[in-house]
Design a protein around this motif. Sequence first.
Motif, PDB file in Angstrom:
ATOM      1  N   GLN A  69      61.020  28.471 101.353  1.00 24.10           N
ATOM      2  CA  GLN A  69      62.349  27.870 101.510  1.00 24.10           C
ATOM      3  C   GLN A  69      62.494  26.608 100.664  1.00 24.10           C
ATOM      4  O   GLN A  69      63.566  26.346 100.131  1.00 24.10           O
ATOM      5  N   ILE A  70      61.406  25.847 100.525  1.00 23.81           N
ATOM      6  CA  ILE A  70      61.470  24.683  99.632  1.00 23.81           C
ATOM      7  C   ILE A  70      61.700  25.172  98.200  1.00 23.81           C
ATOM      8  O   ILE A  70      62.520  24.619  97.457  1.00 23.81           O
ATOM      9  N   ALA A  71      60.976  26.223  97.810  1.00 19.67           N
ATOM     10  CA  ALA A  71      61.105  26.745  96.443  1.00 19.67           C
ATOM     11  C   ALA A  71      62.546  27.163  96.163  1.00 19.67           C
ATOM     12  O   ALA A  71      63.109  26.846  95.112  1.00 19.67           O
ATOM     13  N   GLU A  72      63.162  27.853  97.122  1.00 18.51           N
ATOM     14  CA  GLU A  72      64.548  28.290  96.926  1.00 18.51           C
ATOM     15  C   GLU A  72      65.449  27.076  96.777  1.00 18.51           C
ATOM     16  O   GLU A  72      66.327  27.049  95.914  1.00 18.51           O
ATOM     17  N   LYS A  73      65.240  26.057  97.629  1.00 16.30           N
ATOM     18  CA  LYS A  73      66.126  24.898  97.587  1.00 16.30           C
ATOM     19  C   LYS A  73      65.951  24.082  96.306  1.00 16.30           C
ATOM     20  O   LYS A  73      66.882  23.456  95.829  1.00 16.30           O
ATOM     21  N   LEU A  74      64.730  24.085  95.755  1.00 13.21           N
ATOM     22  CA  LEU A  74      64.511  23.399  94.476  1.00 13.21           C
ATOM     23  C   LEU A  74      64.926  24.293  93.305  1.00 13.21           C
ATOM     24  O   LEU A  74      64.886  23.871  92.155  1.00 13.21           O
ATOM     25  N   ASN A  75      65.260  25.549  93.635  1.00  7.90           N
ATOM     26  CA  ASN A  75      65.628  26.527  92.619  1.00  7.90           C
ATOM     27  C   ASN A  75      64.487  26.753  91.613  1.00  7.90           C
ATOM     28  O   ASN A  75      64.697  26.812  90.409  1.00  7.90           O
ATOM     29  N   ILE A  76      63.263  26.866  92.154  1.00  9.38           N
ATOM     30  CA  ILE A  76      62.114  27.165  91.292  1.00  9.38           C
ATOM     31  C   ILE A  76      61.410  28.426  91.795  1.00  9.38           C
ATOM     32  O   ILE A  76      61.682  28.907  92.893  1.00  9.38           O
ATOM     33  N   ASN A  77      60.504  28.935  90.999  1.00 13.29           N
ATOM     34  CA  ASN A  77      59.775  30.154  91.358  1.00 13.29           C
ATOM     35  C   ASN A  77      58.740  29.847  92.439  1.00 13.29           C
ATOM     36  O   ASN A  77      58.355  28.704  92.656  1.00 13.29           O
ATOM     37  N   GLN A  78      58.264  30.900  93.103  1.00  9.63           N
ATOM     38  CA  GLN A  78      57.248  30.739  94.143  1.00  9.63           C
ATOM     39  C   GLN A  78      56.169  31.799  93.993  1.00  9.63           C
ATOM     40  O   GLN A  78      56.449  32.929  93.581  1.00  9.63           O
ATOM     41  N   LEU A  79      54.944  31.425  94.308  1.00 11.91           N
ATOM     42  CA  LEU A  79      53.830  32.366  94.358  1.00 11.91           C
ATOM     43  C   LEU A  79      53.153  32.120  95.698  1.00 11.91           C
ATOM     44  O   LEU A  79      52.636  31.034  95.936  1.00 11.91           O
ATOM     45  N   THR A  80      53.193  33.127  96.595  1.00 11.73           N
ATOM     46  CA  THR A  80      52.676  32.904  97.947  1.00 11.73           C
ATOM     47  C   THR A  80      51.318  33.578  98.136  1.00 11.73           C
ATOM     48  O   THR A  80      50.928  34.441  97.348  1.00 11.73           O
ATOM     49  N   CYS A  81      50.640  33.204  99.210  1.00 10.09           N
ATOM     50  CA  CYS A  81      49.341  33.786  99.565  1.00 10.09           C
ATOM     51  C   CYS A  81      48.351  33.714  98.407  1.00 10.09           C
ATOM     52  O   CYS A  81      47.669  34.698  98.096  1.00 10.09           O
ATOM     53  N   VAL A  82      48.272  32.561  97.781  1.00  7.90           N
ATOM     54  CA  VAL A  82      47.392  32.409  96.625  1.00  7.90           C
ATOM     55  C   VAL A  82      45.952  32.244  97.108  1.00  7.90           C
ATOM     56  O   VAL A  82      45.645  31.328  97.863  1.00  7.90           O
ATOM     57  N   SER A  83      45.077  33.167  96.690  1.00  6.95           N
ATOM     58  CA  SER A  83      43.677  33.074  97.107  1.00  6.95           C
ATOM     59  C   SER A  83      42.791  32.544  95.984  1.00  6.95           C
ATOM     60  O   SER A  83      41.609  32.307  96.183  1.00  6.95           O
ATOM     61  N   GLU A  84      43.369  32.392  94.785  1.00 13.99           N
ATOM     62  CA  GLU A  84      42.589  31.815  93.688  1.00 13.99           C
ATOM     63  C   GLU A  84      43.547  31.385  92.575  1.00 13.99           C
ATOM     64  O   GLU A  84      44.493  32.104  92.260  1.00 13.99           O
TER      65      GLU A  84
END
Lengths: 337, 289
Positions: free
Chosen positions: B135-150
């Motif tokens: 939700q922060i990513a959407e509000k900043l209008n930037i991309n997101q990468l979730t569940c990053v394990s490395e």
Amino acid sequence: MSAKNSVMVFIEQNNSKVADVSLELVSEGKKLADKLGVALDAVAIGYNLEKEVEVLGHYGCNTVFYINDERLSHFTSVPYAKTIVEIIKKHEPQIVLFGATTTGRDVAPRVASELKCGLTADCTELQIGEYKLKSKVYKNTLLQIRPAFGGNIVATIVSPESMPSMATVREGVMKMAEPDTSKEVELVSEKCGLDDSDFMTEVIEVMIEEKNVDLKSANIIVSAGMGAATPEGLELVKKLANTLGGEVGASRPVVDSGIIDRDHQVGQTGLTVRPNLYIACGISGQIQHRAGMAEAKRIIAINNDPDAPIFNIAHYGIVGDVNDIINRMIKAYKARA
Amino acid sequence: MSLQIIVMVKQVPDTHNVSGDAMKPDGTVNRAVLPAIFNPEDLNALEEAIKIKETIGGKITAITMGPPNAVKILKECLYRGVDDVVLVSDRKFAGADTLATSYALKCAIEKVEKYDLVLCGRQAIDGDTAQVGPQIAEKLNINQLTCVSEIVEVNETDITIKRSIENGHEFLKSNMPVLLTVTNEANEPRTPSAKLAVAYKNISGKTSDESYDDEYLESGIDDPISYIKEWNVESINADPQLCGLSGSPTKVKKVQSVVLTASDVKQIQNTDEGIAELINELTEEHIIG
Ligand SMILES: Cc1cc2nc3c(=O)[nH]c(=O)nc-3n(C[C@H](O)[C@H](O)[C@H](O)COP(=O)(O)OP(=O)(O)OC[C@H]3O[C@@H](n4cnc5c(N)ncnc54)[C@H](O)[C@@H]3O)c2cc1C
Ligand SMILES: Cc1cc2nc3c(=O)[nH]c(=O)nc-3n(C[C@H](O)[C@H](O)[C@H](O)COP(=O)(O)OP(=O)(O)OC[C@H]3O[C@@H](n4cnc5c(N)ncnc54)[C@H](O)[C@@H]3O)c2cc1C
């Protein structure tokens, strides 16, 4: 024909096949839609899925809004979120459901943020009911029930003024309906309004690790906890599972100790299973484990501690040493009349 | 130019070590017996930030929104090598759901002005939603990468990561700026540095906004900060209507503590006869074949 105020399900796909969690949600969404007297719609995004989405009809889906674009063949956050937002704005459903999977929990918050609507995470139960806030009464509201606080509490959450009300729902907890192959879904193609600049993530490689166990469709699961985590205990658990024609499950510490693969883990951070028979061998029955197996039709608990919490949810309890008891069970099964 | 990294950290009750009297039956928490800790996966996010700083350089700012005593985890950040810390605190933020939380945090991030990477934990162990990052990513209008394990590769313009998914993993690449949510598979967080702990032992907050000097951010990153920034609704230019309870579309209707209900468990004797009887009963009911 499609109508406003529907219940809508986001369809997830794995290698161009509709994911089980989406069929579970269509089945559950249909029940909610019937209670509200509205249609059950779906939104499917991908490439060449026209044939695949036909199955949605068998589970009670009325209309599927389908966006076909080669660039959408694999999930990435921004393009999927933007597409779903457009569909919701156009068709104005009152409820939108997503699987609480890595995909659903990635895209749903982004959609909710853009639409400024309420989103309840990781629900395990959904109902239609009433919500009173001071003098206001909201009828036919979605009651979203979810564990939180590390599984120590269960909260009922509502989004009474949010259009739509959105939820992610845990995989495996909603029952899949019996498919009715005579029922058809109406497929409505929607345009993809994305620019190349929306594709912010480059998918370099996807590695699928074949699972060597399918706990979710097993009828019988024999699970090892720390009380059966000895080499002998684990051998016996496997032997009992083999004898009964079941699969082997495990508690998290057993998985963490490295003696069995993560695919076998049952519980809040593992799989939710509902087999006909669950045999808990040397499992204490902590809440996070119970979250994954409490709905098994029959539970046998084997534990040398008569006060172990697992006995509170078991149908049959056997107090004693796990190796001893499993040996007796194998013997008794083989000696059956 | 070096990377500007923002890490979002949250103070949480230690819900993974709940003992007998920590939960009241009505689902409220006995905070006196449940210690407040650094949200575990935020330590993983912080560790990744420090690793990036060590390899390609950068400046790390940690932001938390919470009550005044949340400065405790900001100090923990300083002890681990963070350059600047911000406490976002105001009664008006109370009762926020994830939408209102992410709105407030977005306003705070924008006040830092320049950022290339925003790192979050995947999930906080109290609300357990994992919604705030996206939700922060959407509000900043930037991309997101979730569940990053490395984090596989990072340079000044883009980042390549491994993302854990149900049936395997995927390798994804994005340009900056981008927001990541980091899982506990990513690393084993370091312990605080004794030297830094001594250096920052007596650091405290400063609310006056005039003391906030924009140039400060661009100044030499080796200068240790002398106070913890404290921002409120006004100083981050947030609309109070969109914060706290009033900015939250979700409402809690009911909360229950999970208490075990003893079912009518059938005791089976641990004897050959007892177990044979059980097996026969299950066979007759077609539970086993
Ligand atoms: C956020 C979170 C998520 C979690 N997710 C999961 C999850 O998905 N799945 C999961 O399983 N756990 C999960 N856990 C861990 C959970 O809290 C428990 O720690 C775990 O389930 C305990 O596993 P256990 O019952 O195997 O071990 P223990 O609690 O150590 O129990 C061992 C049991 O074996 C009995 N025993 C010992 N020796 C014998 C013997 N010889 N014969 C018979 N009985 C014997 C003991 O009496 C005891 O009851 C999670 C925890 C947290 C905080
Ligand atoms: C029992 C219960 C159930 C709830 N259910 C919901 C729900 O279903 N939907 C909903 O919208 N709200 C819900 N809430 C409210 C929600 O917990 C709060 O909005 C909370 O502030 C943020 O959500 P989270 O703890 O789940 O964080 P998550 O989204 O799990 O946090 C992810 C990451 O975001 C960052 N982050 C989160 N909060 C902060 C912060 N304050 N400061 C700095 N960084 C932060 C951290 O990096 C963290 O690791 C619930 C609260 C409770 C107590």
